[in-house]
Design an enzyme around this catalytic site. Sequence first.
Site, PDB file in Angstrom:
ATOM      1  N   TYR A   1       0.799  -1.239   0.000  1.00  5.17           N
ATOM      2  CA  TYR A   1       0.000   0.000   0.000  1.00  5.17           C
ATOM      3  C   TYR A   1       0.828   1.284   0.000  1.00  5.17           C
ATOM      4  CZ  TYR A   1      -3.453  -3.348   1.613  1.00  5.17           C
ATOM      5  OH  TYR A   1      -4.262  -4.434   1.710  1.00  5.17           O
TER       6      TYR A   1
ATOM      7  N   ASP B   1       3.251   2.973  -1.552  1.00  5.63           N
ATOM      8  CA  ASP B   1       3.482   3.959  -2.617  1.00  5.63           C
ATOM      9  C   ASP B   1       2.231   4.825  -2.795  1.00  5.63           C
ATOM     10  OD1 ASP B   1       6.090   2.606  -3.677  1.00  5.63           O
ATOM     11  OD2 ASP B   1       4.593   1.014  -3.575  1.00  5.63           O
TER      12      ASP B   1
ATOM     13  N   GLN C   1      -7.562   4.663   5.393  1.00  5.12           N
ATOM     14  CA  GLN C   1      -6.342   5.318   5.877  1.00  5.12           C
ATOM     15  C   GLN C   1      -6.614   6.370   6.953  1.00  5.12           C
ATOM     16  OE1 GLN C   1      -4.106   8.151   3.412  1.00  5.12           O
ATOM     17  NE2 GLN C   1      -2.385   6.750   3.482  1.00  5.12           N
TER      18      GLN C   1
ATOM     19  N   ARG D   1       5.128  -0.870   9.667  1.00  3.97           N
ATOM     20  CA  ARG D   1       6.072  -1.323   8.644  1.00  3.97           C
ATOM     21  C   ARG D   1       6.252  -0.235   7.578  1.00  3.97           C
ATOM     22  NH1 ARG D   1       2.180  -5.633   5.336  1.00  3.97           N
ATOM     23  NH2 ARG D   1       1.638  -4.180   3.660  1.00  3.97           N
TER      24      ARG D   1
ATOM     25  N   GLU E   1       6.679   2.624   5.185  1.00  6.73           N
ATOM     26  CA  GLU E   1       6.978   4.058   5.289  1.00  6.73           C
ATOM     27  C   GLU E   1       5.839   4.827   5.976  1.00  6.73           C
ATOM     28  OE1 GLU E   1       9.146   5.803   2.119  1.00  6.73           O
ATOM     29  OE2 GLU E   1       8.159   7.728   2.312  1.00  6.73           O
ATOM     30  N   ASP E   2       4.629   4.691   5.448  1.00  4.83           N
ATOM     31  CA  ASP E   2       3.577   5.568   5.961  1.00  4.83           C
ATOM     32  C   ASP E   2       3.086   5.146   7.358  1.00  4.83           C
ATOM     33  OD1 ASP E   2       1.832   7.894   5.352  1.00  4.83           O
ATOM     34  OD2 ASP E   2       0.275   6.397   5.682  1.00  4.83           O
ATOM     35  N   SER E   3       2.855   3.851   7.568  1.00  6.73           N
ATOM     36  CA  SER E   3       2.394   3.428   8.902  1.00  6.73           C
ATOM     37  C   SER E   3       3.485   3.693   9.934  1.00  6.73           C
ATOM     38  CB  SER E   3       1.978   1.951   8.906  1.00  6.73           C
ATOM     39  OG  SER E   3       3.041   1.116   8.526  1.00  6.73           O
TER      40      SER E   3
HETATM   41  O1  TRH Z   1       2.040  -1.321   2.696  1.00  4.69           O
HETATM   42  P1  TRH Z   1       3.441  -1.012   2.983  1.00  4.69           P
HETATM   43  O2  TRH Z   1       4.314  -2.144   3.230  1.00  4.69           O
HETATM   44  O3  TRH Z   1       3.974  -0.177   1.800  1.00  4.69           O
HETATM   45  C1  TRH Z   1       5.218   0.043   1.235  1.00  4.69           C
HETATM   46  C2  TRH Z   1       5.375  -0.711  -0.038  1.00  4.69           C
HETATM   47  O4  TRH Z   1       5.723  -2.035   0.247  1.00  4.69           O
HETATM   48  C3  TRH Z   1       6.406  -0.036  -0.859  1.00  4.69           C
HETATM   49  O5  TRH Z   1       6.679  -0.697  -2.049  1.00  4.69           O
HETATM   50  C4  TRH Z   1       7.638   0.154  -0.037  1.00  4.69           C
HETATM   51  O6  TRH Z   1       8.557   0.768  -0.799  1.00  4.69           O
HETATM   52  C5  TRH Z   1       7.290   0.980   1.149  1.00  4.69           C
HETATM   53  O7  TRH Z   1       6.314   0.302   1.934  1.00  4.69           O
HETATM   54  C6  TRH Z   1       8.467   1.336   2.002  1.00  4.69           C
HETATM   55  O8  TRH Z   1       3.552  -0.047   4.270  1.00  4.69           O
HETATM   56  P2  TRH Z   1       3.171   1.461   4.564  1.00  4.69           P
HETATM   57  O9  TRH Z   1       4.113   2.382   3.893  1.00  4.69           O
HETATM   58  O10 TRH Z   1       3.084   1.545   6.007  1.00  4.69           O
HETATM   59  O11 TRH Z   1       1.716   1.662   3.948  1.00  4.69           O
HETATM   60  C7  TRH Z   1       0.593   1.095   4.505  1.00  4.69           C
HETATM   61  C8  TRH Z   1      -0.575   2.058   4.421  1.00  4.69           C
HETATM   62  O12 TRH Z   1      -1.784   1.369   4.705  1.00  4.69           O
HETATM   63  C9  TRH Z   1      -0.489   3.191   5.431  1.00  4.69           C
HETATM   64  O13 TRH Z   1      -0.946   4.392   4.845  1.00  4.69           O
HETATM   65  C10 TRH Z   1      -1.480   2.790   6.500  1.00  4.69           C
HETATM   66  C11 TRH Z   1      -2.513   2.117   5.671  1.00  4.69           C
HETATM   67  N1  TRH Z   1      -3.404   1.196   6.393  1.00  4.69           N
HETATM   68  C12 TRH Z   1      -4.760   1.466   6.358  1.00  4.69           C
HETATM   69  O14 TRH Z   1      -5.204   2.443   5.783  1.00  4.69           O
HETATM   70  N2  TRH Z   1      -5.606   0.612   6.998  1.00  4.69           N
HETATM   71  C13 TRH Z   1      -5.165  -0.479   7.677  1.00  4.69           C
HETATM   72  O15 TRH Z   1      -5.980  -1.225   8.252  1.00  4.69           O
HETATM   73  C14 TRH Z   1      -3.765  -0.715   7.697  1.00  4.69           C
HETATM   74  C15 TRH Z   1      -3.215  -1.893   8.450  1.00  4.69           C
HETATM   75  C16 TRH Z   1      -2.906   0.136   7.045  1.00  4.69           C
END
Ligand code: TRH
Length: 385
Positions: free
Chosen positions: A17, A19, A258, A274, A276-278
């Site tokens: 998610y 990106d 989100q 995990r 970047e964003d979370s």
């Molecule tokens: O999903 P991620 O692992 O995303 C990325 C990609 O793998 C990408 O290719 C990589 O380069 C990057 O990480 C570092 O993790 P992230 O970044 O935390 O994104 C998850 C998003 O999902 C974040 O905005 C939170 C959201 N989310 C929800 O909206 N609802 C939920 O229930 C959960 C668990 C997360």
Amino acid sequence: MPAPLTWDIFCRVIDNYGDAAVCWRLACQLAREQRARVRLWVDQLAVLHALCPDVNVTLPRQQVSGVEVRPWADEWPPSTELNDVVVEAFGCGLPEPYVAAMLARTPPPLWITLEYLSAEAWVAEHHGLPSPHPRLPLDRYFFFPGFAAGTGGVLREGDLAARRAAFGEAGRGEFWRSCGFSSPTAGSLVVSLFAYAGAPAEALLKCWEHGNEPIVAAVPDGHMAGRVREYFGASDRVATARLRRGRLEARILPFVPQLRYDELLWSCDINFVRGEDSFVRAQWAERPFIWHVYPQEAGAHRLKLDTFLDSYAAGLERGAAAVLRTLSYQWNLMDGPPVNLADTWRVFRQHVEALNRHASGWVGHVGRIGDMATNLAQFARDRVK
Ligand code: TRH
């Protein structure tokens, strides 16, 4: 006051998610706080829909939360006008016809390459530098998010602190109810779990099951929820499930939009996050968290984790800093399968109060460099001719 700039943000979903999550958050913030006209091109609208259910995956053009959302398909829509600023997210490239139109305009739009977040020291040295395109007479500017002065900062909406402050006990109760649960029993430690496949989740669940305090593990639907179900030997895949054994209660939640993911973080005492964003949102939640770094080839992610922990733990009392690093290494399998994870968890637990206090100080520290959307908007204003 000059007219707000117009923006195109291009995003390709590599996996998961993150990106789309970062681009969506950026687009919404530019639209709302900078009054900018923003068009977001995403190659997988389904991922954006998971993050924001208002996004309709079938529409060729739609306006959601002040942002024009467009599918980025192989066939480029003819006569698409250019905007003042073009953000190429995470090296996704730009459509050839769009680049051709940029070449034909004088001056061309400002081309910004948005990079991944990192706490590595070189980031501040490279942030904002122009780099000529290898083939074309166009400059691109590298914009690096980061936690230190001289970087682009990290995304944080202007109203986030107020939203968090207003959330409180009533907000937590409402959050659990909306996910199909009652509030966790007073005295239980509430932990959210969002991680990649490599995390030694079973070992941690075992510590919690056999530990000395009640633990509620909140697990959003997805890969990790499957692992938790398997751990409990639960075969059904109902959207909302409560699984109990020993001192552990696992709650399988729906994947929340989100906007509500913050509420999950605010409803928990400790967050496993995990990517970047979370990872960033867990910091704004001002609670202890454990980061599962996106695994990269040749172990490049180890440096990312180390440099982040070096900055984050500066000023943290020694015992807390040491166990934060140990648990982070074990969760990320930095040195092979974890040994004595139960002992690490027990020590980590003893430092939760110290980590809690530190979490607020860190927010103040990172807040001083300003948030990324505001910094990016200023960066663009300084360069658009
Ligand atoms: O999903 P991620 O692992 O995303 C990325 C990609 O793998 C990408 O290719 C990589 O380069 C990057 O990480 C570092 O993790 P992230 O970044 O935390 O994104 C998850 C998003 O999902 C974040 O905005 C939170 C959201 N989310 C929800 O909206 N609802 C939920 O229930 C959960 C668990 C997360």
